[in-house]
Design an enzyme around this catalytic site. Structure first.
Site, mmCIF file in Angstrom:
data_model
loop_
_atom_site.group_PDB
_atom_site.id
_atom_site.type_symbol
_atom_site.label_atom_id
_atom_site.label_comp_id
_atom_site.label_asym_id
_atom_site.label_seq_id
_atom_site.Cartn_x
_atom_site.Cartn_y
_atom_site.Cartn_z
ATOM 1 N N TYR A 1 28.123 11.002 18.220
ATOM 2 C CA TYR A 1 27.252 12.076 19.243
ATOM 3 C C TYR A 1 28.647 13.492 19.313
ATOM 4 O O TYR A 1 28.055 15.220 19.939
ATOM 5 C CB TYR A 1 27.556 11.651 20.625
ATOM 6 C CG TYR A 1 29.046 11.244 21.449
ATOM 7 C CD1 TYR A 1 29.113 11.833 22.357
ATOM 8 C CD2 TYR A 1 29.757 10.036 21.170
ATOM 9 C CE1 TYR A 1 30.635 11.717 22.843
ATOM 10 C CE2 TYR A 1 30.664 10.108 21.582
ATOM 11 C CZ TYR A 1 31.070 10.824 22.889
ATOM 12 O OH TYR A 1 32.549 10.810 23.238
ATOM 13 N N LYS B 1 31.955 21.201 26.393
ATOM 14 C CA LYS B 1 30.610 20.913 25.887
ATOM 15 C C LYS B 1 29.423 21.225 26.738
ATOM 16 O O LYS B 1 28.752 21.938 25.960
ATOM 17 C CB LYS B 1 30.785 19.527 25.349
ATOM 18 C CG LYS B 1 29.629 18.590 24.140
ATOM 19 C CD LYS B 1 28.702 18.390 25.446
ATOM 20 C CE LYS B 1 29.072 16.913 26.068
ATOM 21 N NZ LYS B 1 29.870 15.596 25.752
ATOM 22 N N HIS C 1 5.592 13.996 40.611
ATOM 23 C CA HIS C 1 4.390 15.444 39.227
ATOM 24 C C HIS C 1 4.464 16.485 39.370
ATOM 25 O O HIS C 1 4.794 17.254 40.596
ATOM 26 C CB HIS C 1 2.844 14.980 39.688
ATOM 27 C CG HIS C 1 2.019 15.319 38.622
ATOM 28 N ND1 HIS C 1 1.733 14.820 36.905
ATOM 29 C CD2 HIS C 1 0.880 16.831 38.876
ATOM 30 C CE1 HIS C 1 0.381 15.704 35.961
ATOM 31 N NE2 HIS C 1 0.789 16.461 37.301
ATOM 32 N N CYS D 1 33.774 17.031 27.662
ATOM 33 C CA CYS D 1 32.225 17.418 28.401
ATOM 34 C C CYS D 1 32.302 18.410 29.062
ATOM 35 O O CYS D 1 31.175 19.098 29.134
ATOM 36 C CB CYS D 1 32.522 16.437 29.793
ATOM 37 S SG CYS D 1 33.152 14.438 29.189
ATOM 38 N N CYS E 1 38.570 14.783 29.102
ATOM 39 C CA CYS E 1 36.875 15.243 29.379
ATOM 40 C C CYS E 1 37.025 16.666 30.012
ATOM 41 O O CYS E 1 35.767 17.437 29.704
ATOM 42 C CB CYS E 1 36.322 14.343 30.598
ATOM 43 S SG CYS E 1 34.911 14.802 31.230
ATOM 44 N N GLU F 1 26.529 16.575 19.129
ATOM 45 C CA GLU F 1 27.300 17.826 20.005
ATOM 46 C C GLU F 1 27.396 18.879 19.592
ATOM 47 O O GLU F 1 26.603 20.070 19.613
ATOM 48 C CB GLU F 1 28.032 16.968 21.453
ATOM 49 C CG GLU F 1 26.478 16.245 22.103
ATOM 50 C CD GLU F 1 27.589 15.508 22.826
ATOM 51 O OE1 GLU F 1 27.095 14.904 23.795
ATOM 52 O OE2 GLU F 1 29.185 15.928 22.977
ATOM 53 N N GLU G 1 8.155 11.299 35.239
ATOM 54 C CA GLU G 1 7.072 10.682 35.870
ATOM 55 C C GLU G 1 6.994 9.786 34.735
ATOM 56 O O GLU G 1 6.249 8.947 34.246
ATOM 57 C CB GLU G 1 6.020 10.881 36.880
ATOM 58 C CG GLU G 1 5.730 12.273 35.766
ATOM 59 C CD GLU G 1 4.077 12.714 36.229
ATOM 60 O OE1 GLU G 1 3.727 12.543 36.867
ATOM 61 O OE2 GLU G 1 3.910 14.074 36.249
#
Length: 512
Positions: free
Chosen positions: A218, A84, A487, A81, A76, A222, A492
């Site tokens: 993935y 990346k 908002h 992670c 990671c 990615e 939302e």
């Protein structure tokens, strides 16, 4: 004080020979020895030390096929992670620069990207994390050993240094958290000789140039996404489907956006060989599985993203009788992360049936440390773990895919609420939002418990992280509707979804 150990001996070095000698004290060197210094192993060791355990961590990184090696912290931190996400951010900034002109920013000349500047900055950050982990272990009184660990018996670990020097440690409990490494295809000539993997891409000193990414996991998407985003000619070669294991509709939206974004896709294609030409270019030969036709093209780099293999080969598990899944070579574990051998535990990517995700390894490691220290009986809950794919259009999800929900509850037992929406940020910039989509999968009857939530759009990880809490509380669709949105945000739109797939009505959001 070290805890009493069930083993009746320890190994002691005498000159160049190792002989078995009686441990007269009946005690082990450590309460806990962790093999593997990735996110999970570090979390487990630090938690155990804070609970009063005497702990050692063994971590050793074998260089990649291209000679890349890194420091403490595991996949990671070093080749996963963290770098990346930072390279993904570099690509997002490139897109933001293009949008900026529509928002009135005067940007003279042509904007281009410099790989060396980006890579050096990211690599320096990663190195700072390596150092930070070492400092944390020292502060928490965890013994860090840069040794390659293997098991001698259920309470003895052998560590070997780069120079070949052996160190023997005994422990009341042993935890294996060695994770996995990228695989090379073994049946494709030139694959390893001329290709790279995710173990290499983040540490390249110069740009990979025109790149072929083989695979559709993935990791593949990615990497292809940020390479395209910084302006590189990038192609993804897909044997069958993209993002296997994820919701099929959402996977299609991700790849559709990537194609519109500029990433090329070679669908239903299988590589046959990689040859290096006298010019230095890599010529890749592949077959279209639908037509049977053979194709060739040249690239500067070929990145293999065809899966990962657990780091179990050199641990000595077979001789101890630690049960492995024969197909995957991962360790078979119980709900409490125990293996088939007493005192030996395993968790994270190396464990069969566990999500290959850093946060699950960290949490599982901490909970295991608490149980081994006698401070808790809580087990890791692997259900409804949220995750995000950091492709150019991010995809976040938690819970079941639509396919899995229908498999478990039947097509008539599932209600799917959905919406296509347009992020406000996309409007002035006139960006295509046709793949920005939300899907809420619910039980059709009763309280309409939410089974799965899927979101493609900006900051998908931030959106899904918040909603994932509700899954731990058994959230229902009526409760979602009762939630007041913030908002104007993309998130939302999740609480406003009201059109079902079953109705056939247009789910496109119009207006506020």
């Amino acid at each position: 004080m070290a805890a009493l150990c069930s083993c009746r001996h320890r190994w002691k070095r005498i000159q160049c020979l190792y002989v078995s000698t009686r441990n007269l004290t009946g005690k082990c060197d450590y309460d806990l020895v962790v093999i593997g210094g990735g996110s999970g192993g570090l979390a487990c060791s630090k938690e155990a030390a804070q609970l009063g355990q005497k702990v050692a961590v063994l971590d050793y990184v074998e260089p990649s096929a291209k000679g890349i090696k890194w420091g403490l912290g595991g996949t990671c931190v070093n080749v996963g992670c963290i770098p990346k996400k930072l390279m993904h951010q570099a690509a997002l900034l490139g897109a933001a620069v293009k949008d900026a002109r529509k928002y009135g920013w005067q940007i003279p000349g042509t904007v281009c990207h410099d790989w060396t500047t980006m890579a050096e900055a990211i690599q320096n950050h990663v190195k700072s994390l390596n150092w930070g982990h070492r400092v944390q272990l020292q502060d928490k009184k965890v013994k860090y050993l840069n040794l390659k660990g293997s098991l001698v018996d259920e309470c003895t670990v052998r560590g070997v240094s780069k120079a070949g020097k052996e160190t023997i440690l005994t422990a009341k409990n042993i935890v294996i958290a060695t994770g996995g490494r990228p695989k090379y295809p073994t049946n494709i000539p030139g694959a390893m000789e001329h290709g790279i993997t995710s173990d290499d891409i983040f540490w390249l000193k110069k740009s990979p140039g025109k790149t072929l990414v083989v695979g559709a996991s993935y990791v593949a998407l990615e990497c292809a996404g940020f390479l395209t985003g910084i302006g590189l000619d990038t192609t993804v070669m897909v044997r069958s489907i993209a993002l296997r294991g994820f919701d099929r509709q959402m996977a299609g939206l991700v790849t559709d956006y990537m194609e519109a974004y500029g990433t090329r896709f070679a669908w239903n294609s299988v590589p046959k060989r990689v040859d290096k030409l006298s010019s230095g270019a890599l010529q890749v030969t592949w077959t279209d599985t639908e037509t049977g036709c053979e194709h060739k093209d040249c690239y500067d780099s070929v990145l293999w993203a065809v899966g990962r293999a657990p780091e179990t080969k050199t641990l000595g598990l077979d001789k101890l009788g630690v049960q492995l899944n024969e197909a995957t070579r991962k360790i078979v574990v119980g709900a409490d992360e125990s293996t088939s051998v007493p005192n030996i535990f395993a968790f994270g990517d190396i464990s069969e049936g566990r999500p290959e995700l850093t946060p699950t390894a960290i949490k599982a490691g901490k909970l295991l440390a608490r149980r081994l220290a006698g401070q808790s009986t809580e087990l890791m809950n692997y259900d409804n773990v949220a995750t995000t794919v950091f492709t150019p259009l991010e995809y976040g999800c938690v819970g079941l895919s639509e396919e899995e929900a229908e498999r478990r509850h039947g097509e008539e037992g599932v209600e799917v609420y959905h919406a296509f929406y347009r992020p406000l940020e996309f409007t002035v910039a006139e960006r295509d939002a046709s793949q920005c989509y939300i899907k809420v999968i619910c039980e059709r009857g009763g309280d309409q418990k939410i089974l799965g939530l899927h979101f493609t759009g900006p900051n998908a990880g931030e959106v899904i992280q918040g909603f994932s809490l509700s899954f731990q509380c058994g959230a229902t669709y009526p409760q979602l509707l009762q939630t007041v949105g913030i908002h104007p945000t993309c998130a939302e739109e999740v609480v406003k979804t009201h059109i079902t797939k079953r109705s056939g009505f247009d789910p496109t959001v119009t207006g506020c």
